[in-house]
Design a protein around this motif. Structure first.
Motif, short mmCIF file in Angstrom:
data_model
loop_
_atom_site.label_atom_id
_atom_site.label_comp_id
_atom_site.label_asym_id
_atom_site.label_seq_id
_atom_site.Cartn_x
_atom_site.Cartn_y
_atom_site.Cartn_z
N ASN A 150 0.82 -1.21 0.00
CA ASN A 150 0.00 0.00 0.00
C ASN A 150 0.85 1.26 0.00
O ASN A 150 0.54 2.23 -0.67
N VAL A 183 -4.72 -5.48 12.10
CA VAL A 183 -4.84 -6.90 11.76
C VAL A 183 -4.77 -7.75 13.03
O VAL A 183 -5.56 -8.69 13.21
N MET A 189 -10.05 -10.39 18.03
CA MET A 189 -11.52 -10.30 18.06
C MET A 189 -12.15 -11.55 17.50
O MET A 189 -13.05 -12.14 18.09
N ALA A 235 -12.02 -0.22 16.86
CA ALA A 235 -12.74 0.96 16.38
C ALA A 235 -11.83 2.19 16.38
O ALA A 235 -11.77 2.94 15.41
N GLY A 238 -9.17 1.53 13.76
CA GLY A 238 -9.73 1.55 12.42
C GLY A 238 -9.83 2.97 11.91
O GLY A 238 -9.57 3.26 10.74
N ALA A 242 -8.15 4.57 8.56
CA ALA A 242 -8.80 5.40 7.55
C ALA A 242 -8.02 6.69 7.32
O ALA A 242 -7.88 7.16 6.19
N MET A 244 -4.87 6.97 7.61
CA MET A 244 -3.71 6.57 6.82
C MET A 244 -4.08 6.57 5.33
O MET A 244 -3.33 7.06 4.49
N LYS A 252 -8.20 5.05 -2.76
CA LYS A 252 -8.84 3.93 -2.08
C LYS A 252 -9.90 4.44 -1.11
O LYS A 252 -11.01 3.89 -1.03
N MET A 326 -17.61 -4.30 6.77
CA MET A 326 -16.58 -4.43 7.80
C MET A 326 -16.84 -3.47 8.96
O MET A 326 -16.86 -3.86 10.14
N VAL A 327 -17.04 -2.21 8.62
CA VAL A 327 -17.22 -1.22 9.68
C VAL A 327 -18.51 -1.49 10.45
O VAL A 327 -18.55 -1.41 11.69
N ILE A 329 -19.95 -4.33 10.96
CA ILE A 329 -19.73 -5.46 11.86
C ILE A 329 -18.91 -5.02 13.07
O ILE A 329 -19.17 -5.42 14.21
N PHE A 331 -18.91 -2.15 14.58
CA PHE A 331 -19.74 -1.47 15.59
C PHE A 331 -20.78 -2.41 16.19
O PHE A 331 -21.10 -2.32 17.37
N GLY A 370 -16.28 -10.08 8.84
CA GLY A 370 -15.50 -8.84 8.93
C GLY A 370 -14.09 -9.03 8.43
O GLY A 370 -13.55 -8.20 7.68
N TRP A 375 -10.20 -7.86 4.29
CA TRP A 375 -9.05 -8.19 3.45
C TRP A 375 -9.37 -8.00 1.98
O TRP A 375 -8.56 -7.48 1.22
N SER A 378 -9.23 -4.49 1.22
CA SER A 378 -7.90 -3.91 1.19
C SER A 378 -7.15 -4.28 -0.09
O SER A 378 -6.50 -3.45 -0.71
#
Ligand code: HDD
Ligand code: HEM
Ligand code: HEM
Lengths: 443, 342
Positions: A150, A183, A189, A235, A238, A242, A244, A252, A326-327, A329, A331, A370, A375, A378
């Motif tokens: 990335n 990751v 989790m 959270a 994450g 974002a 980043m 992206k 993903m997000v 899930i 929350f 999630g 993945w 990404s």
């Protein structure tokens, strides 16, 4: 069919398969380690039985993680020779160090399983701790290579040739910190929620003895505490991930949010379908200013939209949905685990009723979804680049043919193994119910 | 020695370790299967006792080999990957079936026999397939340069050298594993099992030697360029033959146990034999990785990367060696493990 597309499909499905077992390998070893520690502190043999049974399940999963990992490791060279040429010159170090993490995990896993009766308690905890360390280190190191794709660093390209290689700059590329933490916390989790699902499912059964009930409740509580902690951290982190993207991979982020026009006060679009014709997300919910605020810390922040980039460099727009899933899930699980803990320890301090247990059963599958959506988001969100800004996927791909046949072969293999692994786990735990183990351990 | 030569020597060392460890691993899987069917369960139990804790560690050596190749010779990894996509994919599939079914067999007693048969037979063919890629690297079986590079499967399959190599791979695997299991049985004080594996090693030894000679002879017409190099290191091959004779002879030496043979000495000498021969072979292969298109210089990595990789392997090995020693003591030496009732 297009060979590059086939290569992407073959590699993507192989990764999607490996990641199920790899992620659980990281998450469950942590749970086993925690169970062993609690057992040593509380001298409660329920936790010993727990560690043993989780280890049995983990051993089966590891038996699939290792060959499937070997597949993806070799497949990188088979399918992406162009990419591996650059990897070998620039970012070989994490791949190399990962080998030592694999050794650590494999050696101490054997010791923990096959020499358990010859180890002292402390030695046993140390061995399983080293297994967990090895698994987490594998995740950290492979994610380093992924983060480098990335935000590539540590080399210059002069006339198409790689020069001035600085291996450590590549290892410590700009996005490695946040990505690795994300990751690892999501893997923990996933391990916790999957264990929690099984425990909740068992608690739903009608006629189980009070001893078994106590046993499963203990497992569920460890899962909820680890799950809640990791969800909270995920959270927060994450959000950093974002940011980043905002800084390093604006295209992206734009695709993730379905943002077409560059603007300040950019809205956050939840679900809906990005429509390039109309230049907006159709059918979603928009929260004005939220995206600017999330990405830059202020609603005045300008967020770049897709239209700033030539269309050939856009990732597929469906990544918006993957990102939202993903997000969402994230929350959901955060809310679920905190609510359950609140119910049990604060108010009304009661046993879980059936409906909460039912909700908790969904936690494991949700966490795995999630992981998968995260993945795929990404990797697909990086398209058309394999190494962002440096190498296009089409240039990385193999030129050999026959990929259609191989795709069929491997997908059949994965489908078969998924079914067989589930059956083996079901048979094993069906024939060796907890009640037997509890009786044997005399608790 | 120049940097590419240091790197290729390290790769050779990893290849050598994996060739030995992998042969023993897959061979032990085969014996474990073979003797369940024969109801000679003690032999099967001993093979499984070796296998259970070790197969994961052995697999990491395979990954190590791939990763080392990518790091030291990225050009070779990508070139080999493109060319060998079919055989390597087949190996990956067999490897996966073998590993997963072995684990399944441990976990479901009811179907364990069928599962063991599947994992034992798939495992048997993996080394043979891997060895079969050697003659391809030597030349003549590729179409290169006309757009897309590919293997000439019709020529490969009609060449005798393919079959002698497959035979060599199979017999080596069974010979090495029988020998090691003979030693392991003795360590476990199970003389009956020792005799079973000794008997297998005795007939497999000469068969392996014959296949090795046959593979070399059938290879020479395809690889004229290697012949001179081989001749210049004839002493390595000669020493290797001597090591074989001592190792094989060791199975007939007097011991302080009731039966003939000193399996520990035999294992060590045969490993030395294997090392000398494969080093001679690898040396004669230089400087090509794939003849005639790819030399080790062409494929070599960036020098800065090379130095850090060396440091990495040094530090990593130093940290892991204590772990390997603990592992060895617990599973290869500890009487409580070796002689456990089961
Ligand atoms: C249980 C799984 C899970 C959950 C609940 C979340 N994530 Fe995630 N996310 C991942 C699992 C994941 C992942 C599988 O671990 C990814 C894929 C690649 C990566 O680096 O991590 C990922 C990537 C990823 C990326 C892309 C990074 C990149 O492309 O390099 C962003 C921006 C976020 N996440 C943001 C979030 C936010 C704001 C969440 C809200 C709570 C969130 N994630 C929850
Ligand atoms: C972030 C995603 C990934 C995670 C969390 C992960 C984690 C793991 C874990 C925990 C194992 C088992 C370790 C062991 O005991 O041996 C494993 C195996 C493996 N993984 Fe992955 N992995 C990921 C992605 C990848 C990728 C992209 C590759 C390819 C480059 C890869 C290559 C391997 C290999 C080669 C093995 C087998 C190692 C062995 O033989 O023991 N993994 N992975
Ligand atoms: C473990 C979870 C992962 C999943 C589910 C996953 C999924 C995918 C998918 C679906 C693709 C195809 C993308 C597309 O073309 O649309 C892909 C490509 C790729 N991924 Fe990942 N990936 C994972 C992790 C990784 C990691 C850790 C690495 C780095 C070492 C990696 C390296 C690659 C490469 C090299 C490609 C091919 C080139 C490209 O399409 O950009 N992947 N992956």
């Amino acid at each position: 069919m297009d060979e590059v597309l086939l290569a992407r499909m073959l590699f993507g499905s192989s990764m999607a398969f490996h990641i199920i077992f790899a992620t659980l390998g990281v998450g469950i070893t942590l749970m086993i380690f925690i169970a062993e520690i609690i057992r040593a502190i509380k001298k409660d043999d329920h936790y010993g039985v727990m560690a043993k049974r989780w280890t049995k399940g983990f051993a089966v999963l590891l038996g699939v993680a290792i060959p499937s990992g070997t597949i993806v490791g070799v497949m990188l060279s088979l399918l992406w020779p162009g990419y591996m040429e650059i990897v070998g010159r620039v970012i070989a170090l994490p791949f190399q160090v990962e080998i030592f993490a694999f050794f650590l995990e494999a050696v101490f896993m054997s010791i923990y399983v096959y020499a358990a009766d010859r180890l002292t308690n402390t030695m046993r905890i140390i061995s399983v701790g080293l297994v967990a360390l090895g698994a987490t280190a594998s995740a950290v190191l492979i994610t380093d290579a992924h983060a480098w794709m990335n935000t590539p660093a540590g080399f210059d390209v002069v006339d198409g040739a790689i020069t001035n290689v600085r291996p450590w700059d590549a290892v410590f590329n700009p996005s490695v910190g946040v990505t690795v933490l994300h990751v690892v916390s999501t893997a923990y989790m996933a391990g916790a929620f999957v264990i929690g699902s099984v425990a909740a499912f068992k608690l739903l059964k009608k006629n189980i003895s009070s001893n078994e009930k106590a046993y499963h409740r203990k497992g569920l509580m460890i899962a909820l505490i680890v799950g809640a902690t990791m969800s909270l951290y995920t959270a927060v982190n994450g959000h950093d991930t974002a940011k980043m993207l905002y800084e390093y991979l604006p295209v992206k982020l734009a695709a993730a949010e379905g943002l077409f026009e560059t603007q300040d006060n950019a809205p956050l679009a939840i679900f809906g379908i990005p429509d390039p014709e109309r230049g907006e997300v159709v059918g979603g919910i928009e929260i004005p200013g939220m995206l600017s605020w999330l990405a830059s810390g202020s609603t005045d922040g300008v967020v770049q939209g897709l239209n700033d980039f030539p269309e050939e460099y856009w990732p597929p727009l469906f990544v918006h949905t993957l990102f939202n899933v993903m997000v969402g899930i994230g929350f959901t699980l955060l809310g679920l685990s905190f609510a359950a803990l609140f119910w049990r320890y604060v108010w009304p301090r009661k046993d879980f009723p059936k409906w909460i247990l039912l909700l908790l059963v969904t936690g494991g599958p949700l966490a795995m979804i999630g992981i998968e959506t995260g993945w795929i988001f990404s990797c697909t969100g990086r398209q058309p680049w394999t190494i962002y800004g440096v190498q296009l996927t089409a240039d990385a791909a193999t030129e050999s043919g026959n990929l259609g046949f191989l795709f069929f072969l491997f997908v059949t293999l994965y489908a078969t193994l998924l079914v067989l692994t589930a059956l083996v786990l079901k048979f094993y735990f069906g024939r060796n119910p907890v009640s037997n183990d509890l009786q044997k351990a005399d608790v | 020695m120049t940097e590419p030569y240091i790197a290729i020597t390290i790769i050779w060392a990893f290849l050598f370790i994996y060739a030995i460890a992998g042969s023993i691993d897959f061979g032990a899987g085969f014996w474990a299967m073979y003797y369940t069917r024969k109801d000679n369960t003690e032999a099967s139990v001993i093979a499984n006792r070796y296998l259970s804790p070790s197969w994961e560690v052995t697999n990491v050596f395979l990954v190590l080999l791939v990763v080392a190749l990518v790091g030291f010779f990225p050009g070779a990894a990508s070139y080999l990957g493109t060319l060998m996509i079919m055989p390597f994919s087949l190996v990956l599939i067999l490897l996966t079936i073998r590993g997963t079914f072995m684990i399944y067999a441990y976990s479901s007693k009811k179907y364990s026999r069928m599962l063991t048969i599947i994992s034992g037979t798939t495992g048997l063919f993996i080394p043979a397939l891997l060895v079969a890629t050697l003659p391809i690297a030597i030349g003549g079986f590729m179409s290169i340069g006309e757009g897309r590079d590919y293997l000439l499967f019709d020529q490969i399959f009609s060449s005798p050298t393919l079959y002698t190599h497959v035979g060599f791979g199979l017999s080596t695997e069974l010979f090495l594993s029988a020998l090691l299991l003979a030693d392991y049985s003795r360590e476990a004080k199970s003389e009956a099992t020792y005799l079973v594996y000794r008997r297998n090693a005795l007939w497999l030894g000469p068969v392996t030697l014959l296949f090795a000679v046959a593979a070399t002879i059938t290879l020479l017409p395809e690889a004229g360029w290697m012949v001179d190099n081989m001749a210049s290191v004839w002493y390595l091959f000669a020493l290797s033959l001597v090591a074989f004779l001592i190792g094989y002879g060791a199975m007939f030496m007097k011991s302080n146990r009731e039966n003939l043979g000193r399996p520990r000495l035999a294992v060590i000498m045969i490993v030395i034999q294997f090392g000398l021969a494969s080093f001679g072979y690898g040396f004669s292969h230089m400087p090509y990785i794939l003849y005639p298109d790819l030399t080790i210089q062409d494929a070599f990595t960036d020098p800065a990367m090379f130095r850090w990789l060396l440091v990495g392997y040094g530090v990593g090995m130093a940290l892991l060696i204590p772990a390997f020693i603990v592992f060895w003591r617990l599973f290869m030496k500890d009487k409580r493990y070796l002689q456990a009732e089961k």
